[in-house]
Design a protein around this motif. Structure first.
Motif, mmCIF file in Angstrom:
data_model
loop_
_atom_site.group_PDB
_atom_site.id
_atom_site.type_symbol
_atom_site.label_atom_id
_atom_site.label_comp_id
_atom_site.label_asym_id
_atom_site.label_seq_id
_atom_site.Cartn_x
_atom_site.Cartn_y
_atom_site.Cartn_z
ATOM 1 N N SER A 81 0.912 -1.244 0.187
ATOM 2 C CA SER A 81 -0.039 0.007 -0.078
ATOM 3 C C SER A 81 1.051 1.301 0.053
ATOM 4 O O SER A 81 0.580 2.265 -0.676
ATOM 5 N N LYS A 82 2.049 1.090 0.731
ATOM 6 C CA LYS A 82 2.714 2.346 0.905
ATOM 7 C C LYS A 82 3.608 2.616 -0.531
ATOM 8 O O LYS A 82 3.687 3.776 -0.946
ATOM 9 N N LYS A 85 1.168 4.116 -3.023
ATOM 10 C CA LYS A 85 1.143 5.569 -3.089
ATOM 11 C C LYS A 85 2.535 6.217 -3.640
ATOM 12 O O LYS A 85 2.138 7.453 -4.078
ATOM 13 N N GLY A 88 2.154 4.930 -7.575
ATOM 14 C CA GLY A 88 0.887 5.699 -8.288
ATOM 15 C C GLY A 88 0.454 4.676 -9.721
ATOM 16 O O GLY A 88 -0.624 5.460 -10.226
ATOM 17 N N GLU A 496 -6.950 5.762 -4.561
ATOM 18 C CA GLU A 496 -5.980 5.995 -3.464
ATOM 19 C C GLU A 496 -5.086 7.122 -3.888
ATOM 20 O O GLU A 496 -4.678 7.869 -3.376
ATOM 21 N N VAL A 497 -4.737 6.938 -5.106
ATOM 22 C CA VAL A 497 -3.929 8.198 -5.788
ATOM 23 C C VAL A 497 -4.546 8.675 -7.043
ATOM 24 O O VAL A 497 -5.433 7.990 -7.622
#
Ligand code: AMP
Length: 592
Positions: A81-82, A85, A88, A496-497
């Motif tokens: 997940s990190k 981000k 992208g 998310e992005v």
């Protein structure tokens, strides 16, 4: 064929920007493929697994996709997940993660067949354990992927391939590979317009060259790409172009291609060839009267006020395209379908007959009254006054204007030609035209709007780069009801992005996949340093913005993001507006 060969080809395509080079790369890939592989390549290259009208959607949710990447790579959910981000791009993320995979176990080399069949399995999984099947199948593919294969598989699974290859480029490549030259694309295009299944076309031509194409014809259940109209600004221009004409009412509703089987089955297709039978049960029922013959009709459906018979604005109909409220919408605003063409009857394609002939057949099968009825039209022979009077009468009755047609023309599927011309109200009254923009992000509301969105970030489409470029933040024009429902409506599209296809200098609070199109009207277009639409096109360091944008109330569910107003159109609007202002100033100066 090994899938690595396809992935390498996609990687090359990403580096290329010249169309001819892209065609060449694709042609070589096709030449190595068996006919059934050519079919799969054709779909995959457009980021699909089936023709759009079959409604088989891949679009795995972001969360599930991330989960599968974690399972296949052994990298923890948190780290995935990190990284996501940071990177992208789901493709690059999968590529990176697969590279981290411990190489303890042997992998099986991926074939094109396996990848394609797994994608079909992911799309078709339904029922309570469908999420599990999707994750497992996707993770299974990734486990056997080389990093570069993972990049493209992940993008396809998420519906984000975007190689910059349009269907026409693909047809060019097929023509080069199997018909000897690009010059012969028109043969393929003609078939594609009446049978828009790129896989079927690829397979046919790979199998039997031109002979294969002969077997493809107008087919019940397969939507024909609709014929479209050119626009003109004045009735004079109409007469110049088509002196002897059918002038038809232009209904402001939803385009509908109606397929009826003699045994009673009915399918309705939208202008974008989606199956829209479900939101129109009343239209389907009304069509029962036509059962007994096989036919394809072209029509426009409008919502009417049952008490007054008045035709209602388009947005009343669009309520049906939202997930809720079909029943209520149907009762409140029943639909009337105006049929203006017949394209197929009892096993025979009619598209090459002149409109006059098709109209004669249409009048035999479609009544002038009832919920499915013939379009209102007038034959006019070069008489300007008569045309203007008919136009005004139509506008008074709530029409958008007229569509003028050449009675001698055939049905040109998929073409915006001069045999159909639209004369719309707004062009004549010089009212500023609304634009159709894509929602790409949102800003949280405050005060009275706490808990919902305060404004939406709107973008125009740039087909050259396949990018969405922002032109305004829009917070007005919503009804209270619409406003309170915004978060619910947009929830499925949250990412998310920022989606890589969205270009923005503004940071939105929430980003969306570019999917939903809204009609927007504004006061004027101005230069703006914060928006990316038309950036550097008029002035260095500035883009273009719409001032005082308002939502007109029209959810353009009939339009996809790629049908939105384009960046170029906004630039043109800015330029023509400038000209008009200059002319006004000149008139003022002369008067002074
Ligand atoms: P536009 O959407 O402005 O490009 O206008 C073309 C659309 O007008 C078509 O795609 C149809 O949905 C709609 N339309 C309404 N009445 C007619 C008609 N009589 N003939 C053809 N198209 C019509």
């Amino acid at each position: 064929m090994k899938f690595i060969r396809v992935a390498e080809c996609y990687s090359k395509l990403e580096e290329l920007s010249g169309r001819l080079e892209m065609i060449d790369v694709l042609k070589r890939l096709f030449l190595e493929a068996r006919p059934d592989e050519a079919e799969k390549i054709a779909y995959l290259t457009l980021g699909k697994i089936a023709p759009d009208y079959e409604g088989l959607e891949l679009g795995l949710g972001e969360k599930l996709a991330l989960r599968a990447i974690s399972i296949a790579s052994g990298v923890s959910d948190q780290i995935i997940s990190k990284e996501y981000k940071k990177i992208g791009d789901i493709g690059k993320l999968a590529e990176w993660a697969v590279g981290k995979r411990p190489s303890l176990f042997g992998k099986e080399e991926l074939t094109l067949d396996r990848v394609f069949n797994s994608l079909i399995k992911i799309a078709k999984a339904t029922g309570s354990d469908s999420q599990d099947i999707k994750i497992r199948t996707f993770a299974g593919l990734l486990s056997d992927s080389e990093p570069i294969e993972a990049r493209y598989i992940a993008r396809i699974v998420m519906g984000r391939l975007r190689l910059g290859v349009q269907d026409m480029t693909l047809l060019d490549a097929l023509a080069e590979a199997y018909l000897g030259s690009r010059e012969r694309r028109s043969l393929l295009e003609e078939k594609y317009n009446i049978y828009p299944d790129i896989g079927r076309i690829a397979r046919a031509v790979a199998e039997k060259k031109e002979k294969g194409l002969e077997e493809i014809d107008v087919t019940l259940g397969v939507p024909i790409r609709p014929m479209l109209a050119q626009r003109v600004k004045s009735a004079d221009e109409v007469i110049e172009r088509i002196p002897k004409m059918y002038a038809e009412h232009k209904y402001d509703g939803e385009r509908m291609q109606i397929h009826i089987w003699r045994d009673g089955r009915v399918k309705l297709f939208s202008r974008r060839l989606e199956d829209i039978t479900a939101p129109y049960p009343d239209v389907r029922d009304a069509l029962k009267a036509f059962v007994g013959r096989d036919m394809i009709l072209d029509a426009e459906t409008v919502a009417v006020n049952p008490d007054t018979g008045e035709i209602l604005p388009f947005q009343e109909l669009m309520h049906r395209r939202r997930k809720y409220g079909v029943e209520e919408a149907m009762e409140q605003y029943p639909a009337v379908t105006y049929v203006f063409d017949v394209l197929y009857l009892d096993g025979k394609s009619l598209i090459n007959l002149p409109l006059r002939e098709r109209r004669r057949i249409l009048e035999e099968i479609v009544p002038k009254e009832g919920n499915i009825r013939e379009v209102i039209y007038k034959e006019i022979d070069g008489n300007l006054q008569e045309l203007e009077a008919f136009f005004e009468e139509a506008v008074e009755k709530g029409m958008e204007g007229l569509v003028i047609k050449d009675p001698n023309s055939r049905y040109q599927a998929g073409t915006r030609g001069w045999n159909w011309i639209k004369l719309k109200r707004s062009y004549i009254s010089k009212m500023i035209e609304p634009v159709d923009l894509v929602v790409v992000g949102a800003f949280m509301g405050r005060g009275k709007r706490a808990g919902t969105y305060g404004a939406l970030l709107m973008a125009a489409y740039d087909p050259k780069e396949d990018k969405y470029k922002t032109v305004c933040k829009m917070g007005s024009g919503f009804t209270d009801e619409d406003l309170s429902r915004l978060p619910e409506i947009f929830k499925p599209y949250i990412t998310e992005v920022r989606d890589p296809s969205v270009e923005s200098k503004i940071e939105a609070d929430v980003w969306f996949q570019p999917k939903i199109v809204l009609e927007v009207i504004g006061d004027e277009i101005t230069l703006s340093p914060v928006h990316t639409c038309g950036f550097n096109s008029i002035r260095k360091g500035s883009g273009l913005a719409i001032r005082f944008p308002r939502f007109t109330g029209r959810w353009r569910d009939d339009k996809g993001p790629e049908d939105a107003t384009t960046e170029d159109e906004i630039i043109q609007m800015y330029k023509s507006q400038l000209k008009e202002i200059k002319e006004e100033e000149k008139i003022k100066e002369e008067a002074a």
